[in-house]
Design a protein around this motif. Structure first.
Motif, PDB file in Angstrom:
ATOM      1  N   ILE A   1      48.503  12.194  35.302  1.00  0.00           N
ATOM      2  CA  ILE A   1      48.378  12.880  34.004  1.00  0.00           C
ATOM      3  C   ILE A   1      48.828  11.961  32.869  1.00  0.00           C
ATOM      4  N   ARG A   2      49.804  11.112  33.142  1.00  0.00           N
ATOM      5  CA  ARG A   2      50.218  10.118  32.140  1.00  0.00           C
ATOM      6  C   ARG A   2      48.996   9.241  31.776  1.00  0.00           C
ATOM      7  N   SER A   3      48.253   8.809  32.757  1.00  0.00           N
ATOM      8  CA  SER A   3      47.053   7.980  32.486  1.00  0.00           C
ATOM      9  C   SER A   3      46.012   8.795  31.719  1.00  0.00           C
ATOM     10  N   LEU A   4      45.855  10.050  32.099  1.00  0.00           N
ATOM     11  CA  LEU A   4      44.890  10.938  31.422  1.00  0.00           C
ATOM     12  C   LEU A   4      45.241  11.059  29.938  1.00  0.00           C
ATOM     13  N   ILE A   5      46.536  11.249  29.659  1.00  0.00           N
ATOM     14  CA  ILE A   5      47.003  11.392  28.267  1.00  0.00           C
ATOM     15  C   ILE A   5      46.787  10.073  27.513  1.00  0.00           C
ATOM     16  N   ASP A   6      47.175   8.987  28.143  1.00  0.00           N
ATOM     17  CA  ASP A   6      47.056   7.680  27.458  1.00  0.00           C
ATOM     18  C   ASP A   6      45.587   7.365  27.158  1.00  0.00           C
ATOM     19  N   ARG A   7      44.710   7.720  28.082  1.00  0.00           N
ATOM     20  CA  ARG A   7      43.268   7.465  27.851  1.00  0.00           C
ATOM     21  C   ARG A   7      42.717   8.360  26.746  1.00  0.00           C
ATOM     22  N   SER A   8      43.294   9.565  26.635  1.00  0.00           N
ATOM     23  CA  SER A   8      42.798  10.515  25.606  1.00  0.00           C
ATOM     24  C   SER A   8      43.181  10.042  24.198  1.00  0.00           C
TER      25      SER A   8
END
Ligand code: DX5
Ligand code: ZN
Length: 232
Positions: free
Chosen positions: A173-180
């Motif tokens: 989810i950290r990666s998901l947030i950073d990509r968003s």
């Protein structure tokens, strides 16, 4: 209608480590005093765990309690609705003084509509996932949320053991947030203490909910909060 006194979590830096004591572990006979002590002890947010005995097998508190403690702290009230039908209660918790409201992605009803309903009051919005729910379930809602809450225990009771298998989901989810590219808080809730605080922060969480580890030692709130914030 937005309330100028409201303090949505969008007013806090989502790259900073923030500590949110959960009043579920506080002294229910002296909640105002415990909320005041949590603020004095350095808490950034007050986490309010609401349970309906249906979505989770426990009952905790309602809007009346939030209203009763509102005057004891100027910190944002981060209300975590572990309810099957959260849309029925949004207005009541907003009127009681909630600054932020998190609902479960597994709850009944139209999740996006409920998030919109929360936002229409000027509160920030959050989605929470039970341990068994994959991060992919969040994808349709990323534009409507200011916070993602990863449960690191099965929701329903405080004082449970931390589920280390959730660390992988936190990192995902950290990666998901950073990509968003959106300023979304990554919050964790359940079994957070000195040892597990370091692990969830390393995995990418920035907002740590803690009940037992903060309230269990009377008079040692400030040390407990500081230990969570500085856990390396
Ligand atoms: C579970 C509750 C707990 C609580 C924190 O539904 O949400 O996770 O906030 O409990 P501790 O910190 O005592 O595990
Ligand atoms: Zn919670």
């Amino acid at each position: 209608m937005a309330n100028p006194k409201r303090k949505p979590l969008t007013s806090l830096d989502c790259r900073k480590t923030l500590i949110a004591p959960s009043i579920l572990a506080a002294d229910f006979a002296n909640l105002g005093a415990d909320v005041k002590a949590a603020e004095a002890g350095g808490a950034d947010v007050i986490h309010v765990d609401v349970m309906d005995g249906h979505f989770v097998p426990n009952l905790s508190l309602g809007p009346g309690i939030v209203k009763a403690i509102r005057g004891y702290s100027s910190l944002p009230f981060d209300v975590h609705l572990m309810l099957s039908q959260p849309s029925r209660y949004i207005d009541a918790f907003v009127d009681a003084g909630a600054d932020h409201i998190t609902i479960h992605v597994e709850s009944e009803g139209a999740v996006a509509c409920t998030l919109e309903q929360i936002r229409s009051h000027g509160c920030s919005t959050g989605l929470s996932l039970r341990p068994g729910t994959p991060a992919s379930s969040l994808a349709p809602y990323l534009n409507w949320i200011d916070l993602i809450l990863v449960m690191t225990v099965e929701p329903g009771f405080g004082g449970q053991s931390f589920m280390a298998e959730q660390l992988e989901k936190i990192a995902e989810i950290r990666s998901l947030i950073d990509r968003s590219g959106r300023p979304i808080h990554l919050e964790v809730d359940g079994g957070i203490a000195r040892d597990t605080a370091m692990r969830v922060r390393k995995a990418g969480a920035n907002l740590l909910v803690a009940g037992s580890s903060v309230f269990r030692e009377k008079g040692k709130l400030a040390e407990a909060i500081s230990a969570l914030r500085s856990a390396q």
